[in-house]
Design a protein around this motif. Sequence first.
Motif, short mmCIF file in Angstrom:
data_model
loop_
_atom_site.label_atom_id
_atom_site.label_comp_id
_atom_site.label_asym_id
_atom_site.label_seq_id
_atom_site.Cartn_x
_atom_site.Cartn_y
_atom_site.Cartn_z
N ASP A 274 0.84 -1.20 0.00
CA ASP A 274 0.00 0.00 0.00
C ASP A 274 0.88 1.24 0.00
O ASP A 274 1.87 1.33 0.74
N ILE A 275 0.49 2.22 -0.83
CA ILE A 275 1.27 3.44 -1.03
C ILE A 275 0.36 4.64 -0.82
O ILE A 275 -0.79 4.65 -1.31
N PHE A 276 0.88 5.64 -0.11
CA PHE A 276 0.12 6.85 0.18
C PHE A 276 1.02 8.06 -0.07
O PHE A 276 2.23 8.01 0.17
N SER A 277 0.43 9.14 -0.55
CA SER A 277 1.19 10.38 -0.75
C SER A 277 0.26 11.55 -0.46
O SER A 277 -0.77 11.70 -1.13
N PRO A 278 0.60 12.37 0.55
CA PRO A 278 1.78 12.36 1.41
C PRO A 278 1.71 11.23 2.44
O PRO A 278 0.77 10.44 2.43
N PRO A 279 2.71 11.14 3.36
CA PRO A 279 2.64 10.13 4.41
C PRO A 279 1.37 10.27 5.25
O PRO A 279 0.81 11.35 5.38
N ARG A 280 0.93 9.16 5.81
CA ARG A 280 -0.26 9.16 6.66
C ARG A 280 0.08 9.63 8.06
O ARG A 280 0.97 9.09 8.72
N ALA A 281 -0.69 10.61 8.55
CA ALA A 281 -0.47 11.11 9.91
C ALA A 281 -0.91 10.09 10.95
O ALA A 281 -0.25 9.93 11.99
N ASP A 282 -2.02 9.37 10.70
CA ASP A 282 -2.51 8.43 11.71
C ASP A 282 -1.53 7.28 11.93
O ASP A 282 -1.24 6.90 13.06
N PHE A 283 -0.98 6.71 10.85
CA PHE A 283 0.03 5.67 11.01
C PHE A 283 1.27 6.23 11.72
O PHE A 283 1.89 5.56 12.54
N SER A 284 1.62 7.46 11.38
CA SER A 284 2.84 8.06 11.94
C SER A 284 2.74 8.32 13.44
O SER A 284 3.76 8.39 14.13
N LYS A 285 1.53 8.46 13.94
CA LYS A 285 1.35 8.73 15.38
C LYS A 285 1.44 7.46 16.22
O LYS A 285 1.52 7.55 17.46
N GLN A 286 1.44 6.29 15.58
CA GLN A 286 1.51 5.04 16.33
C GLN A 286 2.97 4.71 16.67
O GLN A 286 3.79 4.56 15.76
N PRO A 287 3.33 4.61 17.94
CA PRO A 287 4.72 4.36 18.31
C PRO A 287 5.26 3.07 17.67
O PRO A 287 4.64 2.01 17.78
N GLY A 288 6.39 3.21 16.99
CA GLY A 288 7.06 2.05 16.43
C GLY A 288 6.56 1.59 15.08
O GLY A 288 7.16 0.68 14.49
N TRP A 289 5.50 2.17 14.57
CA TRP A 289 4.96 1.69 13.29
C TRP A 289 5.85 2.10 12.12
O TRP A 289 6.05 1.31 11.21
N VAL A 290 6.33 3.33 12.09
CA VAL A 290 7.17 3.81 10.98
C VAL A 290 8.62 3.48 11.30
O VAL A 290 9.20 4.01 12.26
N LEU A 291 9.22 2.63 10.51
CA LEU A 291 10.53 2.06 10.85
C LEU A 291 11.67 3.06 10.70
O LEU A 291 12.73 2.87 11.30
N ASN A 292 11.48 4.12 9.90
CA ASN A 292 12.54 5.13 9.76
C ASN A 292 12.09 6.49 10.28
O ASN A 292 12.54 7.53 9.79
N ALA A 293 11.22 6.48 11.29
CA ALA A 293 10.72 7.74 11.83
C ALA A 293 11.80 8.60 12.43
O ALA A 293 11.69 9.84 12.44
N ASP A 294 12.91 7.99 12.89
CA ASP A 294 13.99 8.78 13.46
C ASP A 294 14.74 9.57 12.39
O ASP A 294 15.43 10.56 12.70
N GLU A 295 14.62 9.16 11.12
CA GLU A 295 15.28 9.86 10.03
C GLU A 295 14.38 10.87 9.35
O GLU A 295 14.86 11.85 8.75
N TYR A 296 13.08 10.62 9.36
CA TYR A 296 12.12 11.49 8.66
C TYR A 296 11.10 12.02 9.68
O TYR A 296 10.13 11.36 10.01
N PRO A 297 11.33 13.25 10.17
CA PRO A 297 10.42 13.80 11.20
C PRO A 297 9.03 14.03 10.64
O PRO A 297 8.83 14.31 9.47
N ALA A 298 8.06 13.91 11.54
CA ALA A 298 6.69 14.30 11.21
C ALA A 298 6.55 15.81 11.40
O ALA A 298 7.35 16.44 12.11
N PRO A 299 5.57 16.42 10.74
CA PRO A 299 5.37 17.88 10.92
C PRO A 299 5.11 18.24 12.37
O PRO A 299 4.52 17.46 13.10
#
Length: 299
Positions: A274-299
């Motif tokens: 599954d592909i989304f553009s832009p990134p999904r905010a709801d998935f991004s708010k879940q701890p540990g779900w985004v595997l490279n969150a430390d490299e790509y900050p959320a707004p």
Amino acid sequence: MYDKTDLRSALAPAAAAKPAASRLFDAEYGLFYKESPAEDDANGRTWYTRGQNFIIAYSEAKPGAVFERTGQVDEFMLLIPYADTPAELSASDQRETMPGYALAIIPPGDSRIVLPEGGTIVRIFTTRSDDLVARCANAAGYAEQHTNIPPLVDWPAPVGGFRIRVYSLDVAPQPGRFGRIWRSTNMMVNIPSAQTGPRDATKVSPHHHDDFEQCSLALEGQWAHHMRWPWSVDMNDWRDDVHAEVDSPSVTVIPAQVIHTSTWHSAGRNQLVDIFSPPRADFSKQPGWVLNADEYPAP
């Protein structure tokens, strides 16, 4: 609406669906298993299908294939779904050897992908790449902006700046984490584990997205994408439900506001991305779900 065993049930409850847009839109399809490719040359065969904000370039590459971008306007992703497809990547003064079964984020500017042994690759661009938009078989479906999708706005730049970043897909499942999710400044990719045998019809997941599309890329197996359009005030615009049966490889673009769920039907492996553009905010708010969150900050 999710079964209680579906990890997405942990997401914040969805607000009531917005009123249907004044204009509804069809699903879009790229049936690569039966359609002619846009390109058939020394590099191999490549098909292009787009959504409002993204382009999927699916390639069956020949040994020695070279895919170059000059002056690329923004980041793009390279998905190599199989282990027997190594790649050599370069961008600016950076060089990386990428094994198969991996995902790479390629920076803006000039870049080069070399496939010494050929194989299947998927490149994912935004629709800011005008030259690739023109190659999409379904370009007419987006002759104008879909009114229920806002213009694409990038998320913050990556920590340490733009560069090639390579991630192995060999990530073990972890309790409480949904799929294998990576994001860039302009898109998000979720690669769930492959499923063997048909889906349990008593545990499906009908849901909708108010203001973004979902691109479902079928890499293996037989799939059915079940879609229900909301009613608008104009009965002339009401639509019947769609149960789109597709084989692999294929792309199905599910419109915003459409209730949807997918089922898989092959006795063997079934693999969807599954592909989304832009990134999904709801998935991004879940701890540990985004595997490279430390490299790509959320707004």
